[in-house]
Write an enzyme that holds these catalytic residues in place. Structure first.
Site, short mmCIF file in Angstrom:
data_model
loop_
_atom_site.label_atom_id
_atom_site.label_comp_id
_atom_site.label_asym_id
_atom_site.label_seq_id
_atom_site.Cartn_x
_atom_site.Cartn_y
_atom_site.Cartn_z
N ARG A 123 11.33 26.55 25.21
CA ARG A 123 10.62 26.66 23.93
C ARG A 123 11.39 25.88 22.87
NH1 ARG A 123 9.73 31.30 26.67
NH2 ARG A 123 7.80 32.50 26.35
N HIS A 167 12.95 29.78 19.69
CA HIS A 167 12.87 31.05 20.43
C HIS A 167 13.06 30.85 21.93
CE1 HIS A 167 11.30 33.47 16.97
NE2 HIS A 167 10.81 32.30 16.60
N ARG A 189 8.19 40.35 24.07
CA ARG A 189 9.33 39.44 24.26
C ARG A 189 10.13 39.35 22.96
NH1 ARG A 189 10.66 33.89 23.69
NH2 ARG A 189 12.12 33.18 25.28
N ASN A 217 8.84 38.72 13.67
CA ASN A 217 10.31 38.65 13.68
C ASN A 217 10.87 40.01 13.27
OD1 ASN A 217 10.52 35.95 14.42
ND2 ASN A 217 10.65 35.20 12.31
N PHE A 260 8.01 23.34 8.63
CA PHE A 260 8.67 23.98 9.77
C PHE A 260 9.52 23.01 10.59
CE2 PHE A 260 8.63 26.04 14.05
CZ PHE A 260 9.26 27.22 13.71
N HIS A 310 0.53 33.56 20.65
CA HIS A 310 -0.17 32.75 19.66
C HIS A 310 -0.72 33.67 18.56
CE1 HIS A 310 -2.56 29.97 17.63
NE2 HIS A 310 -3.26 29.45 18.61
N ARG A 341 0.61 27.73 11.65
CA ARG A 341 0.98 28.33 12.94
C ARG A 341 -0.23 28.39 13.86
NH1 ARG A 341 3.75 34.00 12.36
NH2 ARG A 341 4.41 33.59 14.49
N TYR A 382 0.79 26.89 18.11
CA TYR A 382 1.17 27.64 19.32
C TYR A 382 0.44 27.19 20.58
CZ TYR A 382 4.12 30.60 16.47
OH TYR A 382 5.12 31.04 15.64
N ARG A 436 4.83 22.67 27.13
CA ARG A 436 5.78 23.59 27.78
C ARG A 436 5.23 24.08 29.11
NH1 ARG A 436 7.54 28.93 27.77
NH2 ARG A 436 5.65 29.77 26.84
FE1 HDD Z 1 6.92 30.53 15.54
C1 HDD Z 1 7.53 30.60 18.85
C2 HDD Z 1 7.63 33.89 15.33
C3 HDD Z 1 6.66 30.38 12.12
C4 HDD Z 1 5.85 27.34 15.77
N1 HDD Z 1 7.47 31.96 16.84
C5 HDD Z 1 7.69 31.79 18.17
C6 HDD Z 1 8.08 33.03 18.78
C7 HDD Z 1 8.11 33.95 17.78
C8 HDD Z 1 7.72 33.28 16.56
C9 HDD Z 1 8.48 35.41 17.90
C10 HDD Z 1 8.43 33.23 20.23
C11 HDD Z 1 7.27 33.76 21.02
C12 HDD Z 1 7.71 34.01 22.44
O1 HDD Z 1 8.46 34.97 22.64
O2 HDD Z 1 7.30 33.23 23.29
N2 HDD Z 1 7.17 31.84 14.02
C13 HDD Z 1 7.37 33.19 14.16
C14 HDD Z 1 7.27 33.82 12.87
C15 HDD Z 1 7.02 32.83 11.96
C16 HDD Z 1 6.94 31.59 12.69
C17 HDD Z 1 7.40 35.31 12.61
C18 HDD Z 1 6.79 32.92 10.47
C19 HDD Z 1 6.24 33.91 9.90
N3 HDD Z 1 6.40 29.11 14.19
C20 HDD Z 1 6.32 29.26 12.83
C21 HDD Z 1 5.77 28.06 12.24
C22 HDD Z 1 5.52 27.19 13.28
C23 HDD Z 1 5.93 27.88 14.49
C24 HDD Z 1 5.52 27.84 10.77
C25 HDD Z 1 4.95 25.81 13.28
C26 HDD Z 1 4.27 25.27 12.34
N4 HDD Z 1 6.79 29.18 17.04
C27 HDD Z 1 6.27 27.94 16.92
C28 HDD Z 1 6.12 27.23 18.23
C29 HDD Z 1 6.68 28.27 19.24
C30 HDD Z 1 7.05 29.43 18.34
C31 HDD Z 1 6.69 25.86 18.29
C32 HDD Z 1 7.78 27.84 20.19
C33 HDD Z 1 7.40 28.37 21.53
C34 HDD Z 1 6.07 28.87 21.37
O3 HDD Z 1 5.65 28.71 20.09
O4 HDD Z 1 5.37 29.38 22.23
O5 HDD Z 1 4.78 26.97 18.47
#
Ligand code: HDD
Length: 716
Positions: free
Chosen positions: A74, A77, A113, A149, A162, A340, A359, A363, A370
């Site tokens: 990822r 995370h 998770r 979170n 981001f 997501h 967001r 996702y 991935r």
């Molecule tokens: Fe995110 C993963 C939580 C903002 C893009 N995010 C990811 C995971 C968590 C969060 C818990 C891991 C999920 C797992 O266990 O597979 N993210 C947050 C929270 C945010 C946040 C609480 C703000 C309130 N995230 C955020 C933004 C973006 C992303 C603004 C993009 C514009 N996040 C991602 C991602 C991930 C991710 C790149 C990486 C792996 C995945 O999604 O599956 O899409």
């Protein structure tokens, strides 16, 4: 052991996963084509000492598969751990939401998770970082994902930033240093040019970023969401997970040591507790705001850098989550699970929070890389338990075999099916929100207050929590190479609280500079005076909120010793009675005692049968425990006094403000562990001597004795 388990009570998701479980126990070894293998230890060769043959399909298949075992981690995370469980709704959520899983008494299988954010898959669990808290609900109406979170706000207000935030915090691109750490130039450069991050920075510099266990942290869904009731009425909502075990964290010095002693500390803790039947539990709470009250706060509900103080809108508890089963396979489940925030079900809807809106794109997009294509929803851990029928087709690794010739709608040939569902039939109908405005690339003026809630957080902390924040900032900014970045941060901290800035500046050997002439806010542009970027406090805002402090949080009101870990230090010749009576008392309260001795194997004791030792002094350390007790018996204590590791064990437990107890003879080890600043060893709060196990257990219930740190160490 890959033996098929006895049939147990299985929820709908576990039954669903059963079709994909593979039990190799007692079976023949086969190729992926099902051909039984006769010799898996030698490749086929032209002569015993000759070259291997291309025709060796078994060699080729095995190596090819191995070569492709890894998938991209990822992008954030990456390091995580997960568990199965269930969510049970109480009888009061239906008043807010029509969602089937929120109706009274409904039990829904879930997969949760937890993760760190910045580190790679192999990094330490104990990095100073935000923890991800993602819950997949396998509801009867489809999958609902809570992707939150352990901190209720975020660094940025708009998703377009981001990639910048993550590039800044990840290892620096020229040398890929440092791993899983925010204490470096680029992160603080970014923060110092983005004051909107100040509130979140306060949380991340607090002990919230160093949980004692994943079981002892809160969870938040950050954004304001919408709940829609059975009549279609929408309300704003913030979600909270409240841990039954309370909020508990470790000190930075402990975190550093744990990273070396047991980098899997959180994983192991979660796994072991679930295996032992100590099922972690959280309650789900909601802060509900009527739509007509949208503008009654001094901040914007759509701004993800803001909380709604619990004093303004109390949290109503609406259900509970229990984690009761470890995954069967890390890769298949924990690695392949795809969350997501856009996976919603009828009764839950989005708001216009610009962080959330971005967001909703990111996702699915990330899973395409991935997990390799658009069919990741078919991977068993992601599969809905509600049936899936639609006209989407094909793609890499498609599992579903869609029968029939129509893959479009409307159609005549297939009776116009799969057909759309009316709302009354469970069809998802988006909440109708009136929106009008010009297309602009801009930030709302209602988002510009970046300091008020950072100050609310600081003002709400206990003295020891403030000291930890100051120390954290001294550490983090101390690792920054550029003095300009440090100075800019001091100016921001000064906007939060002058006392905070002064205390951090002292540690950095700097004066707090004037804000004049510093381009502090590169976003708002011309308006550079941070003093102007403040909003009026909301009515009812008392400038303090207990829920923001670990010390004062109502979540920590109930104190007990459930699942706490105590090390009993002993050497050969220890007094059996002192060990066994303490063990019994601890276990009766739900805690665990581990026997730690200079060697492994059996411990020779006075007055009883030899006892099995759990850890040698070389394989563990006091940072891995919640309390330390020194067993009685002269020969044992004398032997321990000769062991620097044993002396350090007590010494560190003292320094980390943990409860320490000793049987009468054991006091000698406590004396040996006293150091400058710890002169009251073996006395002082949290140190019980003379075998007073009741007092020791009472101290363990209290948890930590922070006064020790405040009084015995120079003020920071
Ligand atoms: Fe995110 C993963 C939580 C903002 C893009 N995010 C990811 C995971 C968590 C969060 C818990 C891991 C999920 C797992 O266990 O597979 N993210 C947050 C929270 C945010 C946040 C609480 C703000 C309130 N995230 C955020 C933004 C973006 C992303 C603004 C993009 C514009 N996040 C991602 C991602 C991930 C991710 C790149 C990486 C792996 C995945 O999604 O599956 O899409």
């Amino acid at each position: 052991m890959s033996k098929k388990p006895k049939p147990t009570e299985q929820d709908a998701k576990s039954q669903d996963l059963e079709q994909n479980r593979e039990y190799g126990h007692g079976e023949f070894l086969t190729s992926n084509q099902g051909v039984r293998v006769n010799n898996d230890q030698n490749s086929e060769k032209a002569g015993e000492r000759g070259p291997s043959l291309l025709e060796d399909f078994l060699l080729r298949e095995k190596i090819t598969h191995f070569d492709h075992e890894r998938i991209p981690e990822r992008v954030v995370h990456a390091r995580g751990v997960a568990a199965h469980g269930y969510f049970e709704a109480y009888d009061n959520a239906q008043q807010y939401s029509r969602a089937q899983f929120l109706q009274p008494g409904v039990r829904t299988p879930i997969f949760t998770r937890f993760s760190t954010v910045a580190g790679s898959r192999g990094s330490s669990d104990m990095a100073r970082d935000v923890r991800g808290f993602a819950v997949k609900f396998y509801t009867q109406e489809g999958v609902y994902d809570f992707v939150g979170n352990n901190i209720p706000v975020f660094f940025i207000q708009d998703a377009i930033k981001f990639p910048d935030l993550i590039h800044a915090v990840k290892p620096e691109p020229h040398n890929e240093i440092p791993q899983a750490a925010s204490a470096h130039n680029t992160f603080w450069d970014f923060i110092s040019t983005n004051p909107e991050a100040m509130h979140m920075v306060m949380w991340v510099m607090s002990d919230r970023a160093l949980p004692r266990s994943l079981r002892t942290m809160e969870g938040f869904n950050i954004h304001t969401w919408r709940l829609i009731d059975a009549d279609g009425k929408a309300r704003f909502v913030k979600f909270h997970w409240k841990p039954k075990l309370g909020i508990k964290s470790v000190m930075w010095d402990e975190a550093l040591q744990i990273s070396g002693k047991d980098p899997d500390f959180h994983r192991r803790d979660l796994w072991d507790n679930i295996e032992q039947g100590n099922f972690p539990e959280w309650e789900l709470g909601v802060q509900v705001v009527e739509e007509e009250d949208e503008f009654k706060f001094g901040f914007d509900l759509l701004d993800a850098t803001k909380i709604i103080p619990e004093e303004l809108v109390p949290v109503t508890i609406i259900g509970r989550m229990v984690l009761d089963r470890n995954p069967d396979n890390y890769f298949a489940e924990t690695e392949q699970v795809a969350f997501h925030p856009g996976h919603v079900v009828p009764g839950i809807d989005f708001t216009n929070d610009p962080l959330l809106q971005g967001r909703l794109f990111s996702y699915t997009d990330t899973q395409l890389t991935r997990l390799g294509g658009p069919n990741f929803h078919e991977i068993p851990i992601n599969r809905s338990v509600a049936p899936i029928h639609n006209n989407q087709r094909d793609g890499h690794m498609r599992q579903q075999i869609n029968v029939g010739k129509t893959s479009y709608g409307p159609n005549y040939l297939n009776d116009n099916t799969p057909k759309q569902a009316k709302q009354s039939e469970g069809g998802f109908v988006s909440h109708q929100e009136r929106v009008e405005g010009s297309k602009v690339r801009a930030r709302s003026k209602s988002f510009v207050d970046h300091y008020s809630q950072a100050r609310l957080f600081w003002n709400s902390q206990a003295d020891w929590e403030k000291a930890h924040i100051v120390k954290a900032l001294r550490f983090e900014l101390g690792k920054v190479e550029d003095e300009g970045v440090r100075e800019r941060m001091l100016v921001h901290l000064n906007q939060v609280a002058q006392e905070l800035a002064q205390r951090v500046a002292k540690g950095l050997g700097l004066e707090v500079p004037s804000a004049k002439g510093m381009q502090l806010n590169r976003i708002v542009g011309a308006d550079e005076d941070p003093a102007r970027l403040q909003s009026k406090p909301a009515s009812g805002d008392e400038g303090k909120s207990d829920a923001l402090s670990i010390e004062f949080s109502p979540v920590n009101a109930q104190k007990d010793i459930q699942t706490k870990q105590v090390a009993i230090l002993a050497a050969d010749g220890a007094d059996a009675a002192s060990i066994q009576s303490l063990k019994k008392a601890l276990e009766a309260g739900g805690a665990t005692a581990k026997l730690v001795a200079p060697h492994l194997g059996m411990l020779k004791v006075q007055g009883g049968e030899a006892l099995r030792i759990d850890f040698s002094l070389q394989t563990t350390a006091s940072v891995l425990f919640d309390g330390v007790y020194v067993a009685g018996g002269e020969p044992s204590v004398q032997a321990l006094r000769q062991q620097p590791d044993a002396v350090q064990f007590v010494n560190e437990a003292y320094r980390h403000c943990k409860p320490i107890g000793a049987a009468p003879a054991g006091e000698a080890l406590l004396k040996a562990a006293a150091y400058a600043g710890a002169e009251d060893l073996p006395g002082g709060p949290g140190v019980s001597v003379a075998g007073n196990t009741d007092q020791f257990i009472q101290d363990l219930t209290t948890g930590r004795f922070w006064q020790r740190e405040l009084e015995s160490q120079p003020k920071v």
